[in-house]
Design an enzyme around this catalytic site. Sequence first.
Site, mmCIF file in Angstrom:
data_model
loop_
_atom_site.group_PDB
_atom_site.id
_atom_site.type_symbol
_atom_site.label_atom_id
_atom_site.label_comp_id
_atom_site.label_asym_id
_atom_site.label_seq_id
_atom_site.Cartn_x
_atom_site.Cartn_y
_atom_site.Cartn_z
ATOM 1 C CG ASP A 329 -8.709 0.618 0.211
ATOM 2 O OD1 ASP A 329 -8.953 -0.538 0.581
ATOM 3 O OD2 ASP A 329 -8.202 1.475 0.940
ATOM 4 C CG ASP A 626 -7.063 5.802 0.861
ATOM 5 O OD1 ASP A 626 -6.460 4.723 1.051
ATOM 6 O OD2 ASP A 626 -8.150 6.082 1.394
ATOM 7 C CG ASP A 630 -3.936 1.646 -2.096
ATOM 8 O OD1 ASP A 630 -4.105 0.418 -2.049
ATOM 9 O OD2 ASP A 630 -4.546 2.449 -1.369
#
Length: 887
Positions: A329, A626, A630
């Site tokens: 990310d 996080d 995800d």
Amino acid sequence: MVEQYQQKLSKLQDKYRAQDFENGLTDEDAKARLAHDGPNKIENKKTPKWKIFLRQFDNIITYILIASMAMTLLVGDQTDTLVIGLVVVINAFIGYFQESNAADALAQIQQMLAVEATVYRDGIRNDIPAEKLVKGDVVFLEAGDSVPADLRIVQSSNLRLQESSLTGETDAVSKSEDDINEDKVPLADQSNMAFTSTSVTNGSGLGVVVATASETEIGQISTAVAEAKPKETPMMKEIGNLGKGTSIGILVVAVILFVVGLFLEIYSLPVLALAVVTMVVGSIPEGLPATTSVILALGVSDMAKNKKTIVKTLPAVETLGAVDVIATDKTGTLTKNEMTMTDIITPEQHYTVTGTGYAPNGSLQLAGKNIAPDTIITQFLTAGFAANDTELVQNDDGVYQINGEPTDGAFLTAYYKIMNTKEEPKYELIDMLPFDSAYRYIARLVRDQATGQKLLYVKGSPDKIFEMIVNKDPDFDQEYWLEEVQKLAASGKRVVAVGLTSVPEKTEEVTHELLQEGVSFLGLAGIIDPPRPEVINTLKQLNTAHVQVKMITGDSPVTASAIGQQLGLAESIHAITGLQWDELDKQGRQKAAKDNQVFARTTPQNKLEIVEALEQDEEVTAMIGDGVNDAPALKTADIGVSMGVKGTDVARDAADMILTDDNFTTMGTAIREGRRIYDNIKKSILFLLPTSFAEGLIVFFSILLDMPLPMTPSQLLWINMVSAVTIQFAFIFEPAESGIMNRRPRAHGQSMVNKHDVIQMIYVSIIIAGTGLLGHSYLLDQGTSQAAASTMMVNIIIGGKIFYLFNIRTSNFALNKDIFSNKKAFIVIGIMLLLQVFLTYIPFMQSLFSTASLTASAFVFSLLSGVVVFIVVELDKLVRKLTVRAN
């Protein structure tokens, strides 16, 4: 699923508009739908602990050992049966605790569902348990609520939702009842939908339930997490194949030996059976699972204490060393997740602002020199401060944080740092028009305490503010300023325009009409979520280590590509959007996953598909994330990595590894540690197998030569389990080889043992076996007891292990300047020697393992006989080095 919602809802728009939403469903209708669809909750099925325990026995080494137990029990050898049984149980418990410690991500997802929901039924607004919600229910939302199901917004009053855990977007998102006239829209752009587990930050509204339980977006994630099966790590596959191949080979030899012995009538049947079992037990590397687990476990413990990394599954730490690609990310991982103003462009000058984050440390610069703010900069900063609905606070630890929107926080910080003050601007608040995605600006009416004049400050999207400016100044060069906006945007910055106008004294309210009368242009702000400085260095290190990094984000491709360029993801950045990805077939996705470094405007499903495409291309993949969105990708990746501070519970529990400091740079350290651990496990295996084979050879030759069995199964297990594991502790502390981060990750499917390793294992096995048989025969010829001769042989094998340890520690010559780099190796050897003293001289050990006391000189000689192995292996290294130089 989102597309299905939109298709269904588009057909029902007229019905929704005609419906009196505050009547809601009838109780009877709701009960019928609940009975048909089931409760609004996510089921979580756990694997019983007893099943996890029984699974540990499902491997070929355990099967062979259990068969050996049965054979020794049949021939009445209860001591060996007990010892073999203990080895089986110990290995099973090691595997059980390793697997049962895996976290349950589904349970955490279930906990994210709202407990209660406010609904309209039969025209009455009531709070009901969220699990009783059904499709068609009308839910009332207000600030502070957690969204209890997936809703189609049908009424909105400044409704804003925080969706970062689901979409990855930092800012709260405005919601409206407006139709979306597109077939496929990314999750982050579903402005008329509210999703389960997100939260309301501002305003209120009504939403019609369109999906519950497993049909919701969070439910789809839950399903994906549940369906993602844990995979064997690359190293565990290699070790499994090695153990399987070795075991099958030993069994084949054992069967042949049993048939030959039976045909030639070398021993009686019970003695022959016990001899074959002894050979199998001696040759099988039963210490392999335990040794591997111990090395991994201590590596994991060291990473938790010293590397700020918690590894939840033991093999995962080694998998890091094999990683080819890191998919990550952007927000909060590669960047600081602290919006920072870096540029101020006024009609006169282009200024830069130093300092990053929300801490008000920095200055205003022009041409690289610090300057004091002039009148227009002061007006610009005051306008940005006033047209604001966010608070900047300093917590007890001295860290600055915001309560509100990150973009607004950037303006607050810029004011304090450039004005060099802790004081707020001096004005009286009168009225505010809050930001809304429908018009994309925020305005505040104030009274200047110094002049008493009423001022109207506004900031927002440049195109909207420019319209107001043109209304007041027809000569405003809108085309020029739009080009300036594009330049800032192309460098990865969010651009905000700021304006000001004075209003009549009688004005008490901010209206859109008032703003459209026109404002004066104060300037543009370039705002960026700055890259973490330490990440840039880490990416350089990873590039050197031939590990690619892929950025997966909800940001626009322009912004994400600019950030990727600043970070140095690759020499040339290539980007693809989620919508473009959706149009590709399987082969196209594999190519896109390989060729692109930036994946923008992605959905949770896209993240999962990107990871799968990389793995289908035989890339060992680590996924860093996080958010709730995800979780499926974290579970599917070869190793999932979550943030410990900012990561959601779901992400942490789906991951194999947690970075406790949320620092991407820890990945470089972790990969280096993974490579070191792999090297040391390989050294450990290359150390273990020859000595195990030597024990088998001893029994093999004894049977063929019709000699008495030189060792009992329990003695062989002592060598394989106790001494092997003890001596191999030395490899845990072996430092990393130089240049470990300059080489490529090991090739996919690469065998742990190469051709030369096999040759070395063969001649080392023969040397140790031959030395042991010579020592055993010599003592018997001298009239020594069988127990003493067996004890001598055990010590000869241990001596060979000790000297061979120094051969294996390095591919260079063992006697070099780094011989003492692993001081703990000498401590381990001392412990092993002490254990051999116990085995040889303690009566209890003599009784359990059928050993006898030796003279001091015989004991020392047996251990020093291992120098033969040491000399031969070092000569082999010399020959190989000379051969390489010659070529």
